[in-house]
Design a protein around this motif. Structure first.
Motif, PDB file in Angstrom:
ATOM      1  N   GLN A 443       6.550  -5.145  -1.442  1.00 12.72           N
ATOM      2  CA  GLN A 443       6.330  -5.914  -0.211  1.00 12.72           C
ATOM      3  C   GLN A 443       5.701  -5.036   0.865  1.00 12.72           C
ATOM      4  O   GLN A 443       4.774  -5.442   1.561  1.00 12.72           O
ATOM      5  N   LEU A 444       6.242  -3.831   0.998  1.00  9.44           N
ATOM      6  CA  LEU A 444       5.689  -2.907   1.997  1.00  9.44           C
ATOM      7  C   LEU A 444       4.237  -2.582   1.683  1.00  9.44           C
ATOM      8  O   LEU A 444       3.377  -2.593   2.560  1.00  9.44           O
ATOM      9  N   PHE A 445       3.970  -2.296   0.409  1.00  8.38           N
ATOM     10  CA  PHE A 445       2.612  -1.921   0.023  1.00  8.38           C
ATOM     11  C   PHE A 445       1.644  -3.083   0.246  1.00  8.38           C
ATOM     12  O   PHE A 445       0.524  -2.894   0.726  1.00  8.38           O
ATOM     13  N   TYR A 446       2.104  -4.272  -0.085  1.00  2.00           N
ATOM     14  CA  TYR A 446       1.255  -5.452   0.104  1.00  2.00           C
ATOM     15  C   TYR A 446       0.845  -5.564   1.578  1.00  2.00           C
ATOM     16  O   TYR A 446      -0.331  -5.747   1.898  1.00  2.00           O
TER      17      TYR A 446
ATOM     18  N   LEU B  43      -6.145   1.769 -11.615  1.00  2.00           N
ATOM     19  CA  LEU B  43      -7.320   2.180 -10.846  1.00  2.00           C
ATOM     20  C   LEU B  43      -7.339   1.481  -9.486  1.00  2.00           C
ATOM     21  O   LEU B  43      -7.573   2.098  -8.441  1.00  2.00           O
ATOM     22  N   ALA B  44      -7.039   0.177  -9.509  1.00  5.98           N
ATOM     23  CA  ALA B  44      -7.036  -0.586  -8.253  1.00  5.98           C
ATOM     24  C   ALA B  44      -5.988  -0.039  -7.291  1.00  5.98           C
ATOM     25  O   ALA B  44      -6.253   0.155  -6.099  1.00  5.98           O
ATOM     26  N   TYR B  45      -4.769   0.227  -7.806  1.00  8.67           N
ATOM     27  CA  TYR B  45      -3.691   0.730  -6.958  1.00  8.67           C
ATOM     28  C   TYR B  45      -4.008   2.118  -6.421  1.00  8.67           C
ATOM     29  O   TYR B  45      -3.691   2.443  -5.280  1.00  8.67           O
ATOM     30  N   VAL B  46      -4.599   2.951  -7.253  1.00  7.75           N
ATOM     31  CA  VAL B  46      -4.947   4.304  -6.812  1.00  7.75           C
ATOM     32  C   VAL B  46      -5.953   4.213  -5.661  1.00  7.75           C
ATOM     33  O   VAL B  46      -5.824   4.895  -4.649  1.00  7.75           O
ATOM     34  N   GLY B  49      -4.046   3.100  -2.653  1.00  9.02           N
ATOM     35  CA  GLY B  49      -3.066   4.067  -2.149  1.00  9.02           C
ATOM     36  C   GLY B  49      -1.621   3.714  -2.385  1.00  9.02           C
ATOM     37  O   GLY B  49      -0.751   4.026  -1.582  1.00  9.02           O
ATOM     38  N   ARG B  50      -1.324   3.062  -3.505  1.00 12.16           N
ATOM     39  CA  ARG B  50       0.068   2.691  -3.752  1.00 12.16           C
ATOM     40  C   ARG B  50       0.907   3.903  -4.140  1.00 12.16           C
ATOM     41  O   ARG B  50       0.483   4.735  -4.942  1.00 12.16           O
ATOM     42  N   GLU B  51       2.117   3.931  -3.560  1.00 16.04           N
ATOM     43  CA  GLU B  51       3.064   4.994  -3.858  1.00 16.04           C
ATOM     44  C   GLU B  51       3.416   4.975  -5.342  1.00 16.04           C
ATOM     45  O   GLU B  51       3.489   3.905  -5.936  1.00 16.04           O
ATOM     46  N   ALA B  69      -7.228  10.552   0.775  1.00 20.85           N
ATOM     47  CA  ALA B  69      -6.462  11.271   1.802  1.00 20.85           C
ATOM     48  C   ALA B  69      -5.829  10.311   2.807  1.00 20.85           C
ATOM     49  O   ALA B  69      -5.040  10.725   3.649  1.00 20.85           O
ATOM     50  N   LEU B  70      -6.155   9.032   2.709  1.00 25.73           N
ATOM     51  CA  LEU B  70      -5.712   8.078   3.733  1.00 25.73           C
ATOM     52  C   LEU B  70      -4.471   7.292   3.308  1.00 25.73           C
ATOM     53  O   LEU B  70      -4.224   7.089   2.118  1.00 25.73           O
ATOM     54  N   GLU B  71      -3.704   6.854   4.321  1.00 27.02           N
ATOM     55  CA  GLU B  71      -2.598   5.925   4.082  1.00 27.02           C
ATOM     56  C   GLU B  71      -3.200   4.567   3.700  1.00 27.02           C
ATOM     57  O   GLU B  71      -4.346   4.273   4.068  1.00 27.02           O
ATOM     58  N   PRO B  72      -2.426   3.723   3.003  1.00 33.33           N
ATOM     59  CA  PRO B  72      -2.967   2.414   2.605  1.00 33.33           C
ATOM     60  C   PRO B  72      -3.550   1.631   3.782  1.00 33.33           C
ATOM     61  O   PRO B  72      -4.625   1.033   3.665  1.00 33.33           O
ATOM     62  N   GLU B  73      -2.830   1.644   4.941  1.00 36.80           N
ATOM     63  CA  GLU B  73      -3.309   0.855   6.085  1.00 36.80           C
ATOM     64  C   GLU B  73      -4.591   1.451   6.671  1.00 36.80           C
ATOM     65  O   GLU B  73      -5.414   0.725   7.236  1.00 36.80           O
ATOM     66  N   GLU B  74      -4.745   2.772   6.522  1.00 36.42           N
ATOM     67  CA  GLU B  74      -5.977   3.393   7.017  1.00 36.42           C
ATOM     68  C   GLU B  74      -7.161   3.016   6.123  1.00 36.42           C
ATOM     69  O   GLU B  74      -8.283   2.850   6.590  1.00 36.42           O
ATOM     70  N   ARG B  75      -6.883   2.881   4.838  1.00 29.05           N
ATOM     71  CA  ARG B  75      -7.953   2.442   3.925  1.00 29.05           C
ATOM     72  C   ARG B  75      -8.363   1.020   4.270  1.00 29.05           C
ATOM     73  O   ARG B  75      -9.553   0.688   4.269  1.00 29.05           O
TER      74      ARG B  75
END
Ligand SMILES: Nc1ncnc2c1ncn2[C@@H]1O[C@H](COP(=O)(O)OP(=O)(O)O)[C@@H](O)[C@H]1O
Ligand SMILES: [Mg+2]
Lengths: 494, 249
Positions: A443-446, B43-46, B49-51, B69-75
Motif C-alpha cells: 500500500q505504501l509503495f503504491y 524489472l518494473a519494480y526495480v 524503486g520498490r523496497e 538513486a531516487l525514492e519512489p516518489e521522487e521518480r
C-alpha cells in the motif's frame, strides 16, 4: 502531578515542532494556593459565587474522594500523582463582562488556535475552512484554564430558548436546572476522578435545548490549559428536552511542558423522548515529547442517559493527544427504542498510552447500540480498546454491534482489545468483530509510486482506515480532524 | 531516453535480473515480452524503486538522471509512472481523494499550482469520459471491490491524469475483455508523442495489435534474449517461448 518541575527555558527547548498548539499565553493570572483540601474547595466555590447547596455537594464529593483510591485496572503506566502538588484554580485576572471586553491576549490566543471569539468574524466569513471555503458559524464557549472567558452567539440562541453558557453562569442563572441534573448521570462518587472533579470542578459548558427545538448551529467548547502546574477540571452538562436536537463539539489543546498536567473532566448528557444529542470531541492535548516527557493526563468520565423513548446519543471522538487517555464515553439506554452510538479514533504515537472505549448499558426494550472503534498505534504507543456491553433482562430485543479495528505502524507499538459482554436477555443480539492489521508495504509503495511522500501515504491510509468514524464528525471539523491525524503520526515512519 | 545498462537485481538474495541492457529513445514505445517468472515485474519494480528489490549492479537512467538513486516518489515527480500488474486496494480511501492527492503531489514537484476540488473534478470527469468509465469510479475506495478489468482501467485513468513522461505498464492487458483492451490501448495511444516514452510489459501479443510498439524485447530468465521490430511479437505468438527458453537455459 508535576513529576518534573523544570524551568520554562528547558520546557521551550524540548519543542520538537510537530505539536503546533504548544505556545503559552502571557497573561496575568490569579491562582488558588497549591494543594487540595476543604479550604481550597471553599475558595473555588466562593470565587464562583456559588450557593450553599453546591458547596455542600462539593464537600461531600471530596469526602468520598478521600476514601477512594486511583483505579489501576487500565492498561496504562505512570508514576504516582501527587495531588497536593498542583493548582486547582487558575483564572485570568481581568474578567470580561461582555465579548467586547475580552482580553486582547486571549482573543489572540484563540485566533491562533483557529477559534475566533468575535461573532462578526464568523458572520463576515473571515473564518475559512482549510480548503478555503467560508465556514458556517459555530457558537463557542472558550474555557481558559479554570474559567470560561467567552461564549459567543448567546443572544442568537436565546431566540430559540436555547441556553448556552458556562456552567458557572448556569449555576447563577438557572440553578433549578443545574440542581436537577448535575450528578444525575455521573454520581459524584461514581469513580475516583469523577469524585475529584465534583469536588473541584471549575468551569465547562452548559447547554439546554427546549422541547422540539433543533439547535440552529453547532455548539462547541474549546478547552485550553495554559497555566503551569495546573489541573483542569471541566464540567459539562447538556440537556435535550423532548424532540430536540443538538450537535456539540469539544476541542482541547495545551502548551508543551515537560511536566504532566491533569485534566479530569465530567460530561453528562440527558436526552428526553425522541431527543438527539450528537457529541463530538477532537482531543488534541499536548501528548508529551518524542521521549515521553510531559503531556496531559486525560482522565475523563463522559456519560449520556437516553431517558426518553426513541432518544439517541451519539459520541464521536478523535483522540490524538494526551500522554495518557483514560476515557469511556458511555450510554445508558433507558428509554424504549433508544439508540446509543460510539465512534472512536484513538492514535498513540511515541510514548502515548490510551485506554479508551465505551459502555453501552441496555435497560429498555429494543434499545440499540453501535460501537465502531479504530485504534492506531505508532512508535512505542500503546492503545487499548476497553468496552462493556451490558444487556439487562428487561431489554428485550436489544441489539449491539461492535467493530474494533487496530492498525499498527512499526513493530514497537501495541494494540489490545478488551471487550466485556454481559448479556442477560435471551432475545438480545450482540455482535462483536475485531481486526488487527499493519499498513502493508504494498500500500505504501503504491501511494509513493504515485508521488506521495511516505508520510502523506501513511496519512492517507490512516484516514481511509478511520473513514467510518470521521464521516460522523460535523463537516466543519472533519477536514481539520484529518489533518490532525496526519500531524499526530509525523515521525512515525522512515 | 530511458537507458538500462547491465542491470542486475535480487529478491530475498536470489538473483532475478541477470544483466539487462535496454534503451528506449524518447517518444518511443517498446514492448517487453516473456514467459511467467522471467523477471518482467521485477524489472518494473526495480525501475519504480520498490523496497526488497535489491539492485546488485548496473544502472538505469532517465534523460541522464540516475533513477536508481531516487525514492519512489521522487521518480514519480521526475515523470515515471508504473501501472501495476496487481493494483493495490486502499480501504476507505476514496478514489477521487487518492487521485487528487497524487496529482497535486506531482504538480507541486513540477512547480505547478495545485488543483482544488472543483478543478480536479472537472479534469477527472473529462478523463473518465475519454476512457468510457463511469463517474462513480471516483467515489469508491481505491481498487476495493473493483473487478480485474476495473482495476486495470483505474491504472490507466491514473496515468491519464498524472500524464507521466515515462510509463511502465505491467501486464495491463491481462484479464481484460476485448472492449476493455481497446479502451486501455486507446488511453495509451492518446498519450503517444515526442514527450511520452513507454515500456509495455505483456505476456501476449494481443495488446500489441492495438498499441503497436517501436521495438519488442524478449525477457527470459532475467536477460533480454532477443530484440526486434513489431513482427517479433507475432513470431513469438506463433512459436511460443519454448525455443528461446531452451536457448537461454
Ligand atoms: N516478492 C518476491 N519474493 C520472492 N520471489 C519473488 C518475488 N517477486 C518475484 N519473485 C521471483 O522472481 C522471479 C521473477 O518474477 P516476476 O518478476 O514476477 O516475473 P514475471 O513478472 O515475468 O512473471 C520469479 O521466480 C518469482 O518467483
Ligand atoms: Mg509479472
Amino acid at each position: 502531578m508535576p513529576a518534573v518541575n523544570e524551568t520554562l527555558e528547558t520546557v521551550q527547548s524540548v519543542t520538537q515542532g510537530t505539536y503546533k498548539w504548544g505556545f503559552e499565553t502571557d497573561i496575568e493570572m490569579e491562582f488558588a494556593p497549591k494543594g487540595l483540601n476543604e479550604d481550597i474547595i471553599r475558595f473555588i466555590s466562593r470565587k464562583k459565587g456559588e450557593p450553599e447547596w453546591l458547596l455542600e455537594w462539593r464537600l461531600r464529593a471530596f469526602k468520598a474522594w478521600q476514601a477512594m483510591s486511583e483505579p489501576r485496572w487500565a492498561a496504562v503506566k505512570y508514576p504516582p500523582i501527587d495531588y497536593q502538588d498542583a493548582y486547582y484554580y487558575a483564572a485570568p485576572k481581568r474578567r470580561p463582562k461582555s465579548l467586547d471586553e475580552v482580553d486582547p491576549e486571549l482573543l489572540k490566543t484563540y485566533a491562533k488556535l483557529g477559534i475566533p471569539l468575535k461573532e462578526q468574524e464568523w458572520l463576515a466569513g473571515v473564518t475559512t475552512s482549510p480548503d478555503g471555503t467560508a465556514r458556517a458559524p459555530v457558537a463557542v464557549d472558550a474555557v481558559f484554564d479554570s474559567v470560561s472567558v467567552a461564549t459567543t452567539f448567546k443572544e442568537r440562541l436565546e431566540k430559540d430558548g436555547i441556553i448556552f453558557c458556562s456552567i458557572s453562569e448556569a449555576v447563577r442563572e438557572h440553578p433549578e436546572l443545574v440542581r436537577r441534573y448535575l450528578g444525575s448521570v455521573v454520581p459524584p462518587a461514581d469513580n475516583f476522578y469523577s469524585a475529584l472533579n465534583s469536588a473541584v470542578f471549575t468551569d465547562g459548558s452548559f447547554v439546554y435545548i427546549p422541547k422540539g427545538v433543533r439547535c440552529p448551529m453547532e455548539l462547541s467548547t474549546y478547552f485550553r490549559i495554559n497555566a503551569k502546574s495546573t489541573g483542569q477540571f471541566e464540567r459539562t452538562l447538556i440537556i435535550a428536552e423532548a424532540g430536540s436536537h443538538v450537535s456539540y463539539l469539544e476541542g482541547c489543546t495545551a502548551p508543551m511542558r515537560d511536566e504532566n498536567q491533569l485534566h479530569a473532566a465530567v460530561v453528562e448528557l440527558v436526552a428526553h423522548d425522541e431527543a438527539t444529542i450528537k457529541y463530538s470531541t477532537v482531543q488534541n492535548w499536548y501528548p508529551g515529547d518524542a521521549e515521553g516527557r510531559g503531556g496531559i493526563y486525560n482522565f475523563v468520565t463522559k456519560r449520556g442517559a437516553c431517558r426518553g423513548a426513541r432518544s439517541k446519543i451519539s459520541w464521536t471522538q478523535v483522540e490524538t493527544g494526551s500522554a495518557i487517555t483514560w476515557k469511556y464515553p458511555s450510554c445508558i439506554l433507558q428509554g424504549p427504542d433508544s439508540v446509543g452510538e460510539f465512534y472512536s479514533v484513538a492514535i498513540t504515537n511515541n510514548f502515548q498510552q490510551a485506554d479508551t472505549g465505551t459502555k453501552m448499558i441496555h435497560l429498555g426494550p429494543r434499545t440499540r447500540s453501535t460501537i465502531i472503534s479504530k485504534g492506531i498505534s505508532a512508535g512505542h504507543g500503546q492503545n487499548t480498546y476497553r468496552g462493556l456491553v451490558r444487556i439487562s433482562p428487561k431489554a428485550v430485543g436489544a441489539r449491539n454491534f461492535t467493530q474494533c479495528d487496530s492498525l499498527l505502524i512499526g513493530d514497537r507499538c501495541g494494540a489490545h482489545t478488551v471487550p466485556y459482554i454481559e448479556n442477560r436477555c435471551m432475545s438480545a443480539k450482540v455482535e462483536h468483530e475485531a481486526t488487527t492489521s499493519r499498513i502493508a508495504e504494498d500500500q505504501l509503495f503504491y501511494c509513493r509510486s504515485r508521488g506521495l511522500s511516505e508520510e502523506d501515504a501513511v496519512g492517507l491510509i490512516v484516514n481511509g482506515f478511520c473513514r467510518e468514524v470521521l464521516k460522523e464528525l460535523p463537516m466543519e471539523f472533519a477536514v481539520e480532524a484529518q489533518k490532525l491525524l496526519q500531524i499526530s503520526l509525523e515521525g512515525s515512519v522512515g | 531516453m530511458l537507458k538500462i545498462e547491465g542491470l542486475t537485481a535480487a529478491v530475498d538474495g536470489k538473483p532475478i535480473l541477470k544483466g539487462i541492457d535496454l534503451a528506449v529513445p524518447a517518444g518511443e514505445v517498446h514492448a517487453v515480452m516473456g514467459p511467467n517468472g522471467s523477471g518482467k515485474s521485477t524489472l518494473a519494480y526495480v525501475l519504480a524503486g520498490r523496497e526488497g528489490y535489491e539492485v546488485t549492479g548496473g544502472s538505469a537512467t532517465w534523460d541522464g538522471l540516475d533513477l536508481l538513486a531516487l525514492e519512489p516518489e521522487e521518480r514519480a515527480a521526475a515523470g515515471l509512472f508504473l501501472a501495476f500488474q496487481y493494483p493495490v486496494e486502499l480501504p476507505g480511501v476514496g478514489n477521487a481523494t487518492f487521485l487528487r492527492t497524487a496529482l497535486n503531489a506531482i504538480r507541486r514537484a513540477r512547480g505547478e499550482p495545485e488543483l482544488d476540488a472543483m478543478q480536479f473534478l472537472r479534469l477527472a470527469r473529462e478523463r473518465l469520459r475519454a476512457l468510457s468509465m463511469p463517474e462513480e469510479m471516483l467515489k469508491r475506495s481505491v481498487n476495493v471491490g473493483f473487478s480485474g478489468g476495473e482495476k486495470k482501467r483505474n491504472e490507466i485513468l491514473q496515468m491519464a491524469l498524472l500524464r507521466p513522461r515515462l510509463a511502465v505498464l505491467d501486464e495491463t492487458d491481462s484479464g481484460l475483455d476485448i472492449d476493455a483492451l481497446r479502451i486501455v490501448a486507446d488511453g495509451v495511444n492518446a498519450m503517444r508523442g515526442p514527450d511520452f516514452t513507454a515500456l509495455v510489459i505483456t505476456h501476449y501479443q494481443r495488446l500489441l495489435d492495438h498499441i503497436v510498439p517501436d521495438r519488442v524485447h524478449v525477457l527470459v530468465g532475467g536477460r533480454i534474449v532477443r530484440s526486434g521490430g513489431p513482427e517479433l511479437a507475432r513470431e513469438l505468438e506463433r512459436e511460443g517461448y519454448a525455443a528461446l527458453q531452451a536457448q537461454a537455459a
